[in-house]
Write a protein that holds these residues in place. Sequence first.
Motif, PDB file in Angstrom:
ATOM      1  N   GLY A 191       6.949  -1.300   9.101  1.00 51.20           N
ATOM      2  CA  GLY A 191       7.261  -0.126   9.914  1.00 51.20           C
ATOM      3  C   GLY A 191       5.993   0.438  10.516  1.00 51.20           C
ATOM      4  N   ASN A 192       5.739   1.723  10.237  1.00 55.26           N
ATOM      5  CA  ASN A 192       4.535   2.371  10.737  1.00 55.26           C
ATOM      6  C   ASN A 192       3.345   2.217   9.793  1.00 55.26           C
ATOM      7  N   ILE A 193       3.549   1.547   8.661  1.00 54.23           N
ATOM      8  CA  ILE A 193       2.501   1.383   7.665  1.00 54.23           C
ATOM      9  C   ILE A 193       1.936  -0.026   7.774  1.00 54.23           C
ATOM     10  N   SER A 194       0.623  -0.123   7.814  1.00 53.32           N
ATOM     11  CA  SER A 194      -0.032  -1.429   7.848  1.00 53.32           C
ATOM     12  C   SER A 194      -1.177  -1.438   6.844  1.00 53.32           C
ATOM     13  N   PHE A 195      -1.335  -2.547   6.179  1.00 55.05           N
ATOM     14  CA  PHE A 195      -2.414  -2.686   5.200  1.00 55.05           C
ATOM     15  C   PHE A 195      -2.747  -4.163   5.084  1.00 55.05           C
ATOM     16  N   SER A 196      -3.976  -4.422   4.625  1.00 53.80           N
ATOM     17  CA  SER A 196      -4.426  -5.802   4.498  1.00 53.80           C
ATOM     18  C   SER A 196      -3.995  -6.380   3.154  1.00 53.80           C
ATOM     19  N   VAL A 197      -3.946  -7.685   3.111  1.00 55.99           N
ATOM     20  CA  VAL A 197      -3.603  -8.353   1.857  1.00 55.99           C
ATOM     21  C   VAL A 197      -4.678  -8.083   0.806  1.00 55.99           C
ATOM     22  N   MET A 198      -5.941  -7.962   1.248  1.00 54.54           N
ATOM     23  CA  MET A 198      -7.027  -7.705   0.309  1.00 54.54           C
ATOM     24  C   MET A 198      -6.872  -6.359  -0.368  1.00 54.54           C
ATOM     25  N   SER A 199      -6.449  -5.332   0.399  1.00 53.13           N
ATOM     26  CA  SER A 199      -6.238  -4.017  -0.213  1.00 53.13           C
ATOM     27  C   SER A 199      -5.092  -4.053  -1.210  1.00 53.13           C
ATOM     28  N   LEU A 200      -4.071  -4.855  -0.928  1.00 49.50           N
ATOM     29  CA  LEU A 200      -2.957  -4.993  -1.867  1.00 49.50           C
ATOM     30  C   LEU A 200      -3.407  -5.683  -3.155  1.00 49.50           C
ATOM     31  N   VAL A 201      -4.187  -6.763  -2.996  1.00 48.64           N
ATOM     32  CA  VAL A 201      -4.702  -7.472  -4.177  1.00 48.64           C
ATOM     33  C   VAL A 201      -5.611  -6.559  -4.990  1.00 48.64           C
ATOM     34  N   ARG A 202      -6.475  -5.824  -4.293  1.00 49.27           N
ATOM     35  CA  ARG A 202      -7.389  -4.910  -4.987  1.00 49.27           C
ATOM     36  C   ARG A 202      -6.604  -3.834  -5.736  1.00 49.27           C
ATOM     37  N   GLY A 203      -5.548  -3.304  -5.122  1.00 48.93           N
ATOM     38  CA  GLY A 203      -4.743  -2.278  -5.777  1.00 48.93           C
ATOM     39  C   GLY A 203      -4.007  -2.806  -7.000  1.00 48.93           C
ATOM     40  N   VAL A 204      -3.473  -4.026  -6.893  1.00 50.50           N
ATOM     41  CA  VAL A 204      -2.751  -4.609  -8.037  1.00 50.50           C
ATOM     42  C   VAL A 204      -3.697  -4.839  -9.208  1.00 50.50           C
ATOM     43  N   ILE A 205      -4.882  -5.405  -8.912  1.00 50.89           N
ATOM     44  CA  ILE A 205      -5.831  -5.676  -9.993  1.00 50.89           C
ATOM     45  C   ILE A 205      -6.340  -4.372 -10.611  1.00 50.89           C
ATOM     46  N   ALA A 206      -6.723  -3.426  -9.755  1.00 58.40           N
ATOM     47  CA  ALA A 206      -7.230  -2.153 -10.272  1.00 58.40           C
ATOM     48  C   ALA A 206      -6.149  -1.403 -11.049  1.00 58.40           C
ATOM     49  N   GLY A 207      -4.906  -1.418 -10.537  1.00 60.02           N
ATOM     50  CA  GLY A 207      -3.824  -0.743 -11.250  1.00 60.02           C
ATOM     51  C   GLY A 207      -3.558  -1.368 -12.602  1.00 60.02           C
ATOM     52  N   ALA A 208      -3.567  -2.691 -12.662  1.00 61.59           N
ATOM     53  CA  ALA A 208      -3.338  -3.361 -13.937  1.00 61.59           C
ATOM     54  C   ALA A 208      -4.429  -3.013 -14.949  1.00 61.59           C
TER      55      ALA A 208
END
Length: 445
Positions: A175-192
């Motif tokens: 939709g109106n939200i865009s993000f990079s795959v790297m930010s998603l990977v970084r968020g998953v690792i940091a969240g875990a």
Amino acid sequence: MSIETAENQGGIVETAQEYALWVWDIASDWLLSPAAWTQFALLVLAFGLAVYVTRKATPVIVRLVTPPEEQTHIVARLRRYALIYLPLMLPLLAYAFTGAGEGVTRSLFGSGAVIAFGKRVFLFLAVRAFVRDIVKDSFLKMLGRYVLLPAMALHTLGLLNPAIDFLSNTIIQLGNISFSVMSLVRGVIAGALLFWLGRWSNDQSTTYIQKQEELRPATRQLAVKASEIFIFGLAFLLLLNIMGINLSALAVLGGAIGVGLGFGLQKIASNFISGVILLLEGQATVGDYVELDGGESGTIVKMTARAIFLETFDGRWIVVPNEDFITTRVVNYSDQGSSNRYEVEFSVSYDTDINKVPDIIEAAVAKHEGVLDTPYPPDCELRGFGDSGVDFAVEFWVNGFDDGENKYTSDVMFIVWNALKDAGIEIPYPHRVVEIKGGLPIAST
């Protein structure tokens, strides 16, 4: 297949071909260069020297570091903990010896690509040994196996930075939200990692708080809940900061939550606040036997932010909302160890010398191991004159409640029966006098 898809696949193929040519050029240079062969020889020498030093030094280190078995203080525990890192000695020594030889090769040949690659290989082996032999937690082992080791493998091959650039340039559009795959990977690792660290910290703080026996159980429970909320709340805020989410957006989220609490979550909010009040006041805590106004009764086995769990003597669990403990009448039979009074009623014949009955019964009941002398000893009282006999009741105090494992009333009834029988006192049964007016009917023959 669309033209755009074909073009994308063509770009991927061209990139793969470029990397293949780059690898082939490097391999050709290494195979044909005397400097490369010299660096290969230094790598073999460094690894062999590391193996020799490890074999000689390991028994000495184990003998010096291992504390006596009877020692349990913190220094002894730290020494035992240090021994688990011995598997890292070989790859780290090889890395260090290789680093020492790298300066020599660069000064002689002006090149050190091969030996730099060897250093990265030894570093990869050290990380692999760390994940395989040292990490014991199942979650951290999984994270090391599927995240850390692949990243180190890419670093060893010199492909880590290109992989990071590729993931950073790959954009996901929702939709109106865009993000990079790297930010998603970084968020998953940091969240875990953050929430694993939060869980570990919460377990440690809970264990420490529960050991503080000078605090009331309700206070300990409140401290445990407060620390849990603080730890995971802090982890959540750190995760938002790492992912680059503006924390000022939480104000809007907080307003939405407030509206939700005002309309649809009134009961949840009421139960949560009631739970905090219960923990602060300490009027009921884990281990107490309580009876609610609605008839529910049982031992409190668990207190949560929403409800209290009661366990009945037939093994059933009753979930009671916290609000019921605040807004209704609650009878606490335990009150953290207070005594309770019970009574047993009985009758004796009218032919009995009732003046002897109280002394006989009180002396017999006082011999029961569960009956207390304080606040009052057993007390036998005359209650009334019944149709069939004289009514008495013996009151007694016990430390606990009369159910489950405790059978105080049943035991005292046996004691009363046996005491009256031994004293020759009759326990009456109902008598009825039937008067027939007009005589008996004559049976016909």
